[in-house]
Scaffold this motif. Structure first.
Motif, PDB file in Angstrom:
ATOM      1  N   LYS A 208       0.804  -1.227   0.000  1.00  0.00           N
ATOM      2  CA  LYS A 208       0.000   0.000   0.000  1.00  0.00           C
ATOM      3  C   LYS A 208       0.833   1.270   0.000  1.00  0.00           C
ATOM      4  N   ASP A 209       1.914   1.283   0.771  1.00  0.00           N
ATOM      5  CA  ASP A 209       2.663   2.518   0.952  1.00  0.00           C
ATOM      6  C   ASP A 209       3.943   2.551   0.106  1.00  0.00           C
ATOM      7  N   LEU A 210       4.820   1.587   0.325  1.00  0.00           N
ATOM      8  CA  LEU A 210       6.138   1.649  -0.313  1.00  0.00           C
ATOM      9  C   LEU A 210       6.082   1.452  -1.819  1.00  0.00           C
ATOM     10  N   ALA A 211       5.215   0.567  -2.299  1.00  0.00           N
ATOM     11  CA  ALA A 211       5.119   0.356  -3.749  1.00  0.00           C
ATOM     12  C   ALA A 211       4.684   1.638  -4.446  1.00  0.00           C
ATOM     13  N   ASN A 212       3.736   2.358  -3.851  1.00  0.00           N
ATOM     14  CA  ASN A 212       3.288   3.626  -4.439  1.00  0.00           C
ATOM     15  C   ASN A 212       4.358   4.708  -4.322  1.00  0.00           C
ATOM     16  N   ARG A 213       5.095   4.693  -3.223  1.00  0.00           N
ATOM     17  CA  ARG A 213       6.134   5.692  -3.012  1.00  0.00           C
ATOM     18  C   ARG A 213       7.263   5.554  -4.044  1.00  0.00           C
TER      19      ARG A 213
END
Length: 172
Positions: free
Chosen positions: A97-102
């Motif tokens: 949710k967070d790192l892949a999008n970042r």
């Protein structure tokens, strides 16, 4: 000779080495920064880079040219791969949710090693492994506090307790 042997041994057995690297990567992804010897950090960095790249494969942009059935199969496969290699549901969810999008726009190089002063006791080269676009410590603490608040069950009303205290005070 060390021909055709690409694995850094780190003076550990294979099981111990695998568990140690897995724990280091989980700590890196949870806290977004860890400190250890440079030799261990180099091994953990390569493992963490592969894990983040695998998490990026679940993004919509990477699955756009697949039909619905193949897209769902790819998402399931990547998610199960991450669970099997990390074993921590909280970290896998943060990855997806967070790192892949970042790191969606970044092609590689998600981490960096900052060298520190050698450890005085044995003169080992020490360093810090951190994510490139990491959050500050205050942001991480605020996220953890928000998660704890979500998990807490709703408290019962405390008004009846106050009413009993008032009745006892009135009778005296």
């Amino acid at each position: 000779m060390n021909k055709r042997n690409k694995v850094k041994q780190l003076n550990r057995s294979a099981d111990h080495r695998k568990a140690m690297i897995q724990n280091m990567v989980i700590s890196l992804l949870r806290h977004e920064r860890i400190e250890s010897s440079v030799a261990k950090l180099k091994v953990a960095r390569s493992y963490a880079e592969r894990i983040i790249t695998r998490a990026k494969k679940n993004l919509e942009a990477n699955l756009a040219n697949l039909d619905e059935q193949k897209k769902n199969a790819a998402i399931l496969h990547n998610t199960r791969y991450l669970y099997s290699h990390l074993g921590d549901q909280e970290i896998v969810n943060k990855l997806l949710k967070d790192l892949a999008n970042r790191y969606a726009e970044r092609v590689g190089g998600y981490t960096r090693i900052i060298r520190l002063v050698n450890r005085p006791s044995d003169n080992t080269a020490m360093g810090i492994l951190e994510l490139v676009d990491r959050k500050t410590q205050d942001e991480l603490k605020a996220e953890a506090k928000a998660k704890r608040e979500e998990k807490k069950p709703a408290k019962k009303e405390e008004k009846p307790k106050k009413a009993k205290k008032e009745k006892v005070a009135a009778s005296k």
